[in-house]
Design an enzyme around this catalytic site. Structure first.
Site, PDB file in Angstrom:
ATOM      1  N   HIS A  63       0.843  -1.222   0.000  1.00  0.00           N
ATOM      2  CA  HIS A  63       0.000   0.000   0.000  1.00  0.00           C
ATOM      3  C   HIS A  63       0.869   1.260   0.000  1.00  0.00           C
ATOM      4  O   HIS A  63       0.446   2.287   0.522  1.00  0.00           O
ATOM      5  CB  HIS A  63      -0.960   0.031   1.199  1.00  0.00           C
ATOM      6  CG  HIS A  63      -1.637  -1.267   1.462  1.00  0.00           C
ATOM      7  ND1 HIS A  63      -2.830  -1.615   0.880  1.00  0.00           N
ATOM      8  CD2 HIS A  63      -1.267  -2.339   2.221  1.00  0.00           C
ATOM      9  CE1 HIS A  63      -3.182  -2.830   1.282  1.00  0.00           C
ATOM     10  NE2 HIS A  63      -2.239  -3.296   2.089  1.00  0.00           N
TER      11      HIS A  63
ATOM     12  N   LYS B 191      15.445  21.850 -12.368  1.00  0.00           N
ATOM     13  CA  LYS B 191      14.762  20.559 -12.499  1.00  0.00           C
ATOM     14  C   LYS B 191      15.582  19.455 -13.153  1.00  0.00           C
ATOM     15  O   LYS B 191      16.348  19.680 -14.071  1.00  0.00           O
ATOM     16  CB  LYS B 191      13.479  20.757 -13.308  1.00  0.00           C
ATOM     17  CG  LYS B 191      12.461  21.629 -12.592  1.00  0.00           C
ATOM     18  CD  LYS B 191      11.693  20.862 -11.562  1.00  0.00           C
ATOM     19  CE  LYS B 191      10.460  20.285 -12.201  1.00  0.00           C
ATOM     20  NZ  LYS B 191       9.759  19.412 -11.285  1.00  0.00           N
TER      21      LYS B 191
ATOM     22  N   GLU C 149       8.174   8.490 -17.144  1.00  0.00           N
ATOM     23  CA  GLU C 149       6.765   8.910 -17.267  1.00  0.00           C
ATOM     24  C   GLU C 149       6.197   8.483 -18.616  1.00  0.00           C
ATOM     25  O   GLU C 149       5.034   8.087 -18.724  1.00  0.00           O
ATOM     26  CB  GLU C 149       6.649  10.425 -17.088  1.00  0.00           C
ATOM     27  CG  GLU C 149       6.871  10.838 -15.640  1.00  0.00           C
ATOM     28  CD  GLU C 149       7.127  12.336 -15.473  1.00  0.00           C
ATOM     29  OE1 GLU C 149       6.785  12.863 -14.428  1.00  0.00           O
ATOM     30  OE2 GLU C 149       7.667  12.971 -16.392  1.00  0.00           O
TER      31      GLU C 149
ATOM     32  N   SER D 199      13.520  21.395 -17.293  1.00  0.00           N
ATOM     33  CA  SER D 199      12.323  22.202 -17.500  1.00  0.00           C
ATOM     34  C   SER D 199      12.686  23.439 -18.309  1.00  0.00           C
ATOM     35  O   SER D 199      13.784  23.974 -18.181  1.00  0.00           O
ATOM     36  CB  SER D 199      11.748  22.595 -16.142  1.00  0.00           C
ATOM     37  OG  SER D 199      11.011  23.796 -16.243  1.00  0.00           O
TER      38      SER D 199
END
Ligand code: ARG
Length: 462
Positions: free
Chosen positions: A159, A286, A293, A280
């Site tokens: 979980h 970043k 992703e 970024s």
């Protein structure tokens, strides 16, 4: 009215409307089947010659011309004309252009229906080998990384809450297991599709003395389909192949999700090499895990192909229907996506470092040793359910006092149960717990080392 470029010009009065040409063509995407189409045609022509349906010299002419066409396509010198609809007609038309009337004999006893069914089986059969090889490469990358971390510990999560300790190696090896099932599943798919539909014609075979066993043997199919009506429309293997791709995508998306989380400042478990990160356009600080992703996002693309393929197959009347032409869109898409995702995952796994210091520093958080403490009491004769309750109370108290379990003094432990003794501390701390794991497959160092040895041996053979 101008006539069609195809042999059905005798049947249809007028040239196809441009709307028709654009809508029915599959050449724009099925041209990538060209090698299989040509190999299949050579096998077919060889069989026709063996069966005396064409002469040997006709076969030789056909073969030479077909190989030339393959070369032209390979070199980008072939002009694809969408009015010819698909790769099958494009190759045949080029053949006729090259060798004239002899070329018109190639399609004897054959239909595009058994031809395309053959081509796509051959294509998927080869692709399965390519994907399997890429699975093996990514498994090797996981095993290599795992062998660096057989003694390093991290939290195992259920979980996404801290559960029990595990070695980093065992965590990594869990992906090798998933990929192994993917490898086997693809092998099963390959076995099932390895049947030649060539000779089934449009739907009922042919009245000519063709011999499908010969073409099957030439094309490396161990069997010939036993029912021509089924053979021309069977795309079970297509759905199965895309399902296998979907499950690979699911597995890769799990890794992607884990590592996106692990690379956050909050976790800080891993660092992916800069060459596999993006930044970024606005925020200069970043380092983003965009590749992972995309691996996660592309799972949606593959699932979409699976849904599409299953829906294409739904409720078609028996026999070949043009709906089936759409199969290739989804077979190619799923396959391309999985190929790319596997490449990316192998590269990332090979270029990621576990921040073992940071992970080790946080191992006292989350009572990873609570279950081990309950099992300690079981060892002293307490029923597990009772032990579970006792440790639950201890954890609740510790949480209030901001203590870890190993901070509790023996005298205090004894207030919860008389069974506690001074050896209790051997069952506490993440390091002690992983070493006490006894069950086969548990994520302890000894099991991890054993599994690594097993995988190294097995994967070296592939
Ligand atoms: N391009 C077609 C396909 O991919 C080939 C078969 C066409 N057969 C036909 N009877 N129209 O399925």
């Amino acid at each position: 009215m101008a006539k069609s470029k195809k042999s059905w010009e005798k049947r249809l009065d007028s040239k196809p409307d441009p709307v028709t040409v654009d809508f029915v063509e599959s050449l724009s995407f099925d041209k990538r089947l060209y090698k299989y189409d040509i190999v299949g045609s050579i096998a077919h022509a060889q069989m026709l010659a063996n069966q005396k349906l064409i002469t040997n010299s006709e076969f030789k002419k056909m073969k030479t011309a077909l190989l030339e066409i393959a070369e032209q396509i390979e070199k980008g010198k072939f002009k694809f004309d969408k009015e010819l609809e698909d790769i099958h007609m494009a190759v045949e038309a080029a053949l006729i252009k090259k060798i004239g009337d002899v070329g018109k004999k190639l399609h004897t006893g054959r239909s595009r229906n058994d031809q395309v069914a053959t081509d796509i089986r051959l294509w998927v059969r080869d692709q399965i080998e390519v994907i399997q090889a890429k699975i093996t490469l990514s498994q090797k990358a996981f095993v290599k990384l795992a062998s660096k971390h057989t003694e390093d510990i991290m939290p195992a999560y259920t979980h996404l809450q801290r559960a029990q300790p595990c070695t980093i190696a065992s965590y990594l090896l869990s992906f090798v297991e998933q990929l192994e099932r993917d490898f086997i599943r693809l092998g099963n798919c390959s076995k099932l599709l390895n049947v030649s539909p060539l000779g089934s014609g449009a739907i009922t075979g042919s009245t000519l003395p063709i011999d499908p066993k010969q073409t099957a043997a030439i094309l490396g199919f161990p069997a010939v389909s036993s029912n021509s009506i089924d053979a021309v429309s069977d795309r079970d293997f297509a759905a199965e192949f895309i399902f296998d791709c979907s499950l690979i995508a699911a597995h890769l998306s799990q890794l992607a999700e884990d590592w996106i989380i692990y690379s956050t400042a909050e976790f800080g478990f891993i660092k992916i090499a800069d060459s596999f990160c993006t930044s970024s356009s606005m925020m200069p600080q970043k380092r983003n895990p965009d590749l992972l992703e995309l691996v996660r996002g592309k799972t949606g693309t593959v699932y979409g192909s699976l849904m599409a393929m299953l829906t294409i197959l739904k409720a078609q009347p028996t026999g070949y229907n043009r709906d089936l032409q759409e199969d290739k869109v989804h077979i190619f898409s799923a396959s391309d996506t999985i190929n790319a995702s596997l490449d990316v995952v192998s590269a990332i796994v090979s270029n990621t470092k576990f921040n073992t210091k940071k992970i080790a520093a946080g191992l006292d958080i989350g009572y990873l040793d609570a279950t081990s403490l309950a099992e300690y009491l079981v060892g002293k004769g307490t029923a597990f359910r009772q032990a579970h309750g006792i440790v639950g109370s201890i954890v609740a108290a510790c949480e209030k006092q901001n203590k870890k379990l190993a901070d509790i003094k023996l005298s205090e432990f004894k207030k919860y149960s008389k069974s506690f003794d001074k050896d209790v501390y051997k069952s506490l701390s993440a390091e002690n717990v992983v070493r006490k794991f006894n069950t086969p497959g548990a994520p302890g160092p000894k099991q991890a080392k054993k599994q690594i040895a097993h995988w190294k041996k097995l994967l070296a053979k592939r």
